[in-house]
Design an enzyme around this catalytic site. Structure first.
Site, PDB file in Angstrom:
ATOM      1  N   ALA A 150      -3.382   7.831  -5.489  1.00  0.00           N
ATOM      2  CA  ALA A 150      -1.987   7.408  -5.431  1.00  0.00           C
ATOM      3  C   ALA A 150      -1.969   5.954  -5.907  1.00  0.00           C
ATOM      4  O   ALA A 150      -2.057   5.021  -5.115  1.00  0.00           O
ATOM      5  CB  ALA A 150      -1.451   7.534  -4.008  1.00  0.00           C
ATOM      6  N   GLY A 178       0.826  -1.214   0.000  1.00  0.00           N
ATOM      7  CA  GLY A 178       0.000   0.000   0.000  1.00  0.00           C
ATOM      8  C   GLY A 178       0.848   1.246   0.000  1.00  0.00           C
ATOM      9  O   GLY A 178       2.043   1.191  -0.243  1.00  0.00           O
ATOM     10  N   ASN A 179       0.204   2.397   0.223  1.00  0.00           N
ATOM     11  CA  ASN A 179       0.944   3.654   0.328  1.00  0.00           C
ATOM     12  C   ASN A 179       0.239   4.590   1.307  1.00  0.00           C
ATOM     13  O   ASN A 179      -0.817   4.253   1.830  1.00  0.00           O
ATOM     14  CB  ASN A 179       1.128   4.300  -1.055  1.00  0.00           C
ATOM     15  CG  ASN A 179      -0.184   4.686  -1.694  1.00  0.00           C
ATOM     16  OD1 ASN A 179      -0.886   5.570  -1.209  1.00  0.00           O
ATOM     17  ND2 ASN A 179      -0.544   4.006  -2.787  1.00  0.00           N
ATOM     18  N   ARG A 180       0.816   5.748   1.553  1.00  0.00           N
ATOM     19  CA  ARG A 180       0.364   6.624   2.640  1.00  0.00           C
ATOM     20  C   ARG A 180      -0.738   7.599   2.245  1.00  0.00           C
ATOM     21  O   ARG A 180      -1.058   8.507   3.006  1.00  0.00           O
ATOM     22  CB  ARG A 180       1.543   7.418   3.202  1.00  0.00           C
ATOM     23  CG  ARG A 180       2.599   6.562   3.859  1.00  0.00           C
ATOM     24  CD  ARG A 180       3.633   7.430   4.565  1.00  0.00           C
ATOM     25  NE  ARG A 180       4.753   6.641   5.047  1.00  0.00           N
ATOM     26  CZ  ARG A 180       4.726   5.921   6.172  1.00  0.00           C
ATOM     27  NH1 ARG A 180       3.627   5.899   6.912  1.00  0.00           N
ATOM     28  NH2 ARG A 180       5.780   5.226   6.546  1.00  0.00           N
ATOM     29  N   SER A 181      -1.341   7.475   1.060  1.00  0.00           N
ATOM     30  CA  SER A 181      -2.426   8.383   0.686  1.00  0.00           C
ATOM     31  C   SER A 181      -3.627   8.181   1.611  1.00  0.00           C
ATOM     32  O   SER A 181      -4.099   7.065   1.793  1.00  0.00           O
ATOM     33  CB  SER A 181      -2.854   8.117  -0.763  1.00  0.00           C
ATOM     34  OG  SER A 181      -4.074   8.787  -1.028  1.00  0.00           O
TER      35      SER A 181
END
Ligand code: CTP
Ligand code: CA
Length: 225
Positions: free
Chosen positions: A100, A33-36
């Site tokens: 993102a 995943g990512n931090r968006s």
């Protein structure tokens, strides 16, 4: 005055948007995943809907309440987001890529939970489709708006993405460090287009979304004048 003009310009305009992160499956219980947080995209969707646009939002998983849009489509992976967008893109007037989207995904997600053992684990990644670039390449295509999240050389990289992907507008923000971006309440944007630029200084994401919505309306109206 700008608010009134923006409203007239977006009344009934069909806007397709992406927002939030994507989750790329590793096995049935894990993902990359990512931090968006999705906050900027959701705030923009709401601001555009308030200006009278008919907004369809394709969103990755977020912890946010559903924004008041005409259609909300929940997806997880970049491939799911890609399918949801490409199925709807021919019917929109404006496309905004605020998600993102993971650039890479595990090549072949495991069917069963991966068990640990003594050695290292290597996960092979393959490129995901660039949703924004594909929509921008449609003929006839919508007015396309991208975001660019950069840690450095923000304007250079954003101008490059505007040209390379063939966008009509790009909103660049600095991520990492002190100056806004992911996981923050405030943000600042530099908005670029062919032959122009505007600074939207540090402010709350809600206010920033309203300013950006008005600018999108203005640029879209200019192109369709
Ligand atoms: N984007 C997209 N699909 C992808 C990757 C990015 O639609 N597979 C969109 C994002 O929603 C954003 C824009 O492209 O509007 C730019 O994303 P960004 O990650 O800043 O740029 P990339 O082109 O992916 O390049 P890089 O990550 O290498 O900087
Ligand atoms: Ca990327």
């Amino acid at each position: 005055a700008l608010g009134g003009r923006a409203e007239a310009l977006l009344d009934g305009v069909r806007i397709l948007m992406t927002a939030g992160p994507t989750r790329e499956p590793v096995d049935p219980v894990r993902f990359l995943g990512n931090r968006s947080s999705g906050r900027m995209g959701y705030a923009l969707a709401e601001a555009l809907a308030t200006l009278g646009a008919k907004v369809a939002l394709v969103t990755g998983p977020t912890a946010l309440p559903s924004p008041p849009v005409a259609e909300l489509v929940r997806v997880e992976s970049a491939l799911e987001m890609h399918a949801a967008v490409m199925g709807r893109a021919p019917q929109c007037d404006i496309f905004i890529g605020a998600a993102a989207v993971a650039d890479y995904r595990p090549v072949d997600p495991a069917v069963r939970k991966i068990k640990k053992d003594a050695g290292e684990l290597t996960i092979q990644l393959v490129r995901n489709p660039d949703i924004l670039a594909e929509v921008a390449a449609l003929r006839p295509g919508p007015f396309t708006v991208g975001f660019a999240a950069e840690t450095d050389r923000v304007i250079d990289y954003a101008r490059g993405k505007l040209e390379k992907k063939g966008l009509d507008l790009i909103a660049a923000n600095q991520v990492g460090g002190e100056r806004g971006g992911f996981e923050r309440e405030d943000n600042a944007l530099t908005v670029l287009w062919d032959g122009g630029a505007r600074e939207l200084p540090m402010m709350s994401k809600t206010r920033l979304a309203r300013e950006l919505a008005a600018l999108i309306a203005e640029r879209y109206g200019d192109r369709h004048a």
